[in-house]
Scaffold this active site. Structure first.
Site, PDB file in Angstrom:
ATOM      1  N   GLU A 134       0.888  -1.198   0.046  1.00  0.00           N
ATOM      2  CA  GLU A 134      -0.028   0.025  -0.123  1.00  0.00           C
ATOM      3  C   GLU A 134       0.824   1.265  -0.045  1.00  0.00           C
ATOM      4  OE1 GLU A 134      -3.711   2.177   2.246  1.00  0.00           O
ATOM      5  OE2 GLU A 134      -2.784   0.285   3.181  1.00  0.00           O
ATOM      6  N   ASN A 184     -12.088  -3.060   0.532  1.00  0.00           N
ATOM      7  CA  ASN A 184     -11.228  -3.211   1.189  1.00  0.00           C
ATOM      8  C   ASN A 184     -12.029  -2.734   2.742  1.00  0.00           C
ATOM      9  OD1 ASN A 184      -8.289  -3.463   2.238  1.00  0.00           O
ATOM     10  ND2 ASN A 184      -8.769  -1.136   2.859  1.00  0.00           N
ATOM     11  N   GLU A 185     -11.978  -3.596   3.377  1.00  0.00           N
ATOM     12  CA  GLU A 185     -12.320  -3.229   4.825  1.00  0.00           C
ATOM     13  C   GLU A 185     -13.649  -2.679   4.729  1.00  0.00           C
ATOM     14  OE1 GLU A 185      -9.560  -1.406   7.254  1.00  0.00           O
ATOM     15  OE2 GLU A 185      -8.227  -3.319   7.632  1.00  0.00           O
TER      16      GLU A 185
END
Length: 655
Positions: free
Chosen positions: A45, A374-375
């Site tokens: 990331e 994502n999440e």
């Protein structure tokens, strides 16, 4: 009284004295699961200056003047000062991806009277005797302008220089470049461009790269950082995040189509880590996308890893704005996913396959899987995922989809998603856990009772966060040891968990927002943390099949403060045993091997150990905690292995 004394002595010796031998029973002839080739990977990331200022080797910050403050990172000097000699112009209607450029009026015969100096990313790391490639886009009606380019060290001494006389372009944008050599090593160098002569010149995409990029690619990646990944032989690379996939709101989400094609046509975006943590504010943190989706795919191919892109599912960060795309307007997001598969795998005759080929890779990247969201969490995520899954599976039936289980490994959010995703028969559930060391020790049996068939688990982000002085949590030996213990349970359950990756991956010593992290860098140096070596040892020794390892008919997950797992490495004809001793004293175990006729009389022992649980690695002492390899002798039907205090031990023995 005598009996009580004997009991006391026994208990004392068991806990503090010389430990009695334990016996590990390893059923080498009864494998229970295949170890996937993707078992251990890495998660990238752009956080902690991981891309710009990190693995992307560009040394010039704000090279195209697109930051909120157009001259951030630049210092303009004039003597004497002339109003309007340096202007920031905007051509938004003609070039929305890269609208700003600099217009500079040369000072005439006043030599050295106007200069632009770039500070780099916390300085520029310059190496003695290395060549550097300086380039820029420009337009000018005049041929009377000269540019003097110099590298300055921290004391303003010139350590490299070049000169150019850009020819007139009749107002058209052209690129010019020159290579020059540095004569000194400097961690905090700056780049100075002096404008001389007469006339006006427009400047954009001012760039400086070292020649020693990964594989020598011009405009490529920092070689030492990629090498650290290649040395791990990761099974996959997950990219580009992480929270940057979601964005603070949807306008700041990651859009892969804006990260491909010519560098000067990639649209800059603010990085959400620019402002996420007030205690680690980074107002100069943007994404230039010199490291874009093509480069991510190329990186995965370079290191032999499966690419695992994560795409926005029509939901921004639920902690920040919680902005949603209405279901009726989700089609463009789904089309982005379908187009990405074509970009990665399509023939050169297809729309997106042709773009990939034009970028220099006519062969497909063989993309097999993708993360959707994502999440993200809640019923709103489940209904959006279902639409993605239906569309992708209809066109690519064998394609694997990774789905989010939210931000935590338990609780109502997790339970809702875990149940809902399994009902949808989703291929993988992405579990994340950033927890204290004790959580990892206590959860070594987490996956023992998970179902063996159906939906698999992707341990997509995990890290042990020891207590420490906020905001920095150290990558100390306790953190690494706890993850090593936890991963014995992951390995034992390879039938359940088919992928796992520590997070975050990279951090700059002067530009981090989040810690702990796997690998740390400054502008010139790099080191792996104890966590890095744990991940590397698991990845390089993952074997091919899991075999049962028990003590007293139970898996070894905390008994006598030991944790253990075993695999076969069939091509090498070896049994690989991983053992963690979490006591501050030596322990000894005996190995009872079943299902093999004989074993070699010697074995390789790789040990990661430190007496201080607070021990760390650093730029100055990068291998304070690092693997040590020895050969041990094995004797008897149940050979003995001694385990040092606070140690992660890896035994490879031939059978």
């Amino acid at each position: 009284m005598k009996q009580k004394l004997q009991i006391f002595i026994f208990l004392f010796l068991a806990h503090y004295g010389i430990a009695q031998d334990k016996t590990f029973v390893i059923r080498a002839g009864a494998p229970v699961a295949v170890v996937p080739s993707t078992m251990y990977g890495v998660f990238f990331e752009d956080i902690n200056m991981g891309a710009d200022g990190g693995i992307y080797a560009e040394l010039v910050k704000n090279r195209s003047f697109e930051f909120f403050k157009p001259l951030m990172g630049w210092k303009v000097e004039q003597n004497p000062f002339r109003e309007g000699a340096v202007l920031v112009l905007n051509r938004k209607e003609q070039n929305t991806a890269n609208p700003r450029f600099l217009r500079v009026a040369a000072p005439g015969n006043q030599q050295g009277a106007l200069s632009l100096t770039n500070e780099g990313f916390r300085g520029m790391g310059i190496k003695k005797d290395l060549h550097y490639d300086f380039s820029f886009m420009y337009a000018t009606q005049s041929s009377g302008i000269k540019l003097s380019v110099t590298l300055l060290n921290a004391k303003d001494r010139v350590i490299g220089s070049a000169a150019l006389a850009p020819p007139a372009t009749a107002g058209q944008w052209k690129k010019q470049e020159i290579r020059f050599i540095a004569n000194e090593t400097e961690e905090k160098a700056r780049l100075k461009i002096s404008v001389e002569g007469s006339g006006t010149i427009d400047l954009d995409m001012i760039s400086l790269f070292p020649e020693d990029t990964w594989k020598g690619r011009k405009g490529g990646m920092r070689a030492d950082m990629v090498q650290m990944l290649a040395d791990m032989k990761p099974g996959f690379i997950r990219f580009p995040g992480g929270c940057i996939v979601e964005g603070f709101d949807l306008s700041q989400r990651y859009q892969w189509k804006k990260t491909i094609g010519p560098i000067e046509e990639r649209q800059l975006l603010i990085n959400r880590w620019n402002f996420e943590f007030p205690h680690r504010s980074a107002p100069d943190y943007f994404q230039t996308f010199g490291l874009g989706f093509f480069e991510y795919f190329q990186l995965a191919a370079d290191v032999g890893a499966e690419p695992l892109p994560i795409l926005n599912c029509g939901m921004a960060c639920q902690f920040n704005s919680a902005e949603l795309v209405p279901l009726a307007e989700l089609d463009p997001y789904i089309q982005d996913a379908l187009d990405l598969i074509e970009f990665a795998n399509g023939p050169v005759t297809s729309t997106w396959g042709k773009i990939r080929a034009n970028m220099g890779h006519p062969e497909p990247f063989h993309l097999k899987m993708m993360g959707v969201g994502n999440e993200n969490w809640g019923p709103q995520y489940l209904e959006r995922l279902q639409l993605f899954q239906k569309a992708i599976k209809a066109k690519y039936p064998g394609f694997k989809i990774i789905a989010s289980s939210g931000t935590d490994p338990d609780g109502s959010r997790f339970d809702l998603l875990n149940k809902g995703l399994r009902a949808l028969n989703t291929d993988f559930i992405d579990e994340h856990y950033y927890r204290p060391p004790q959580w990892f020790f206590s959860n070594a049996k987490r996956y023992d009772q998970y179902p063996r068939s159906g939906t698999k688990v992707f341990a997509g982000e995990y890290a042990s966060h020891p207590a420490g002085v906020a905001p920095e949590k150290k990558n100390n030996w306790l953190a690494a040891l706890s993850v090593a213990a936890f991963l014995t349970g992951v390995e034992r359950n390879a039938a359940v968990v088919e992928m796992a990756s520590y997070a975050p991956l990279f951090a700059h010593t002067e530009g981090w927002q989040w810690s702990p992290d796997l690998i740390w860098v400054n502008n010139l140096k790099i080191f792996g943390t104890p966590d890095y070596y744990v991940q590397k040892l698991y990845a390089l020794n993952k074997g091919t099949k899991v075999v049962p390892l028990t003590m007293n008919n139970e898996v070894v997950a905390g008994q006598d403060s030991l944790y253990a797992s075993a695999v076969l490495d069939e091509p090498a004809h070896e049994i690989v045993i991983k053992i963690v001793n979490t006591l501050p004293r030596e322990q000894s175990v005996r190995l009872q091997l079943q299902g093999v006729k004989k074993i070699a009389s010697a074995a390789k022992l790789i040990r990661l150990q430190h007496d201080d649980l607070n021990g760390v690695n650093s730029i100055g002492n990068p291998r304070n905690i690092a693997p040590q390899e020895t050969v041990i002798r094995l004797s008897g039907k149940q050979p003995q292995v001694r385990l040092a205090p606070y140690s992660f031990n890896l035994v490879r023995l031939r059978y």
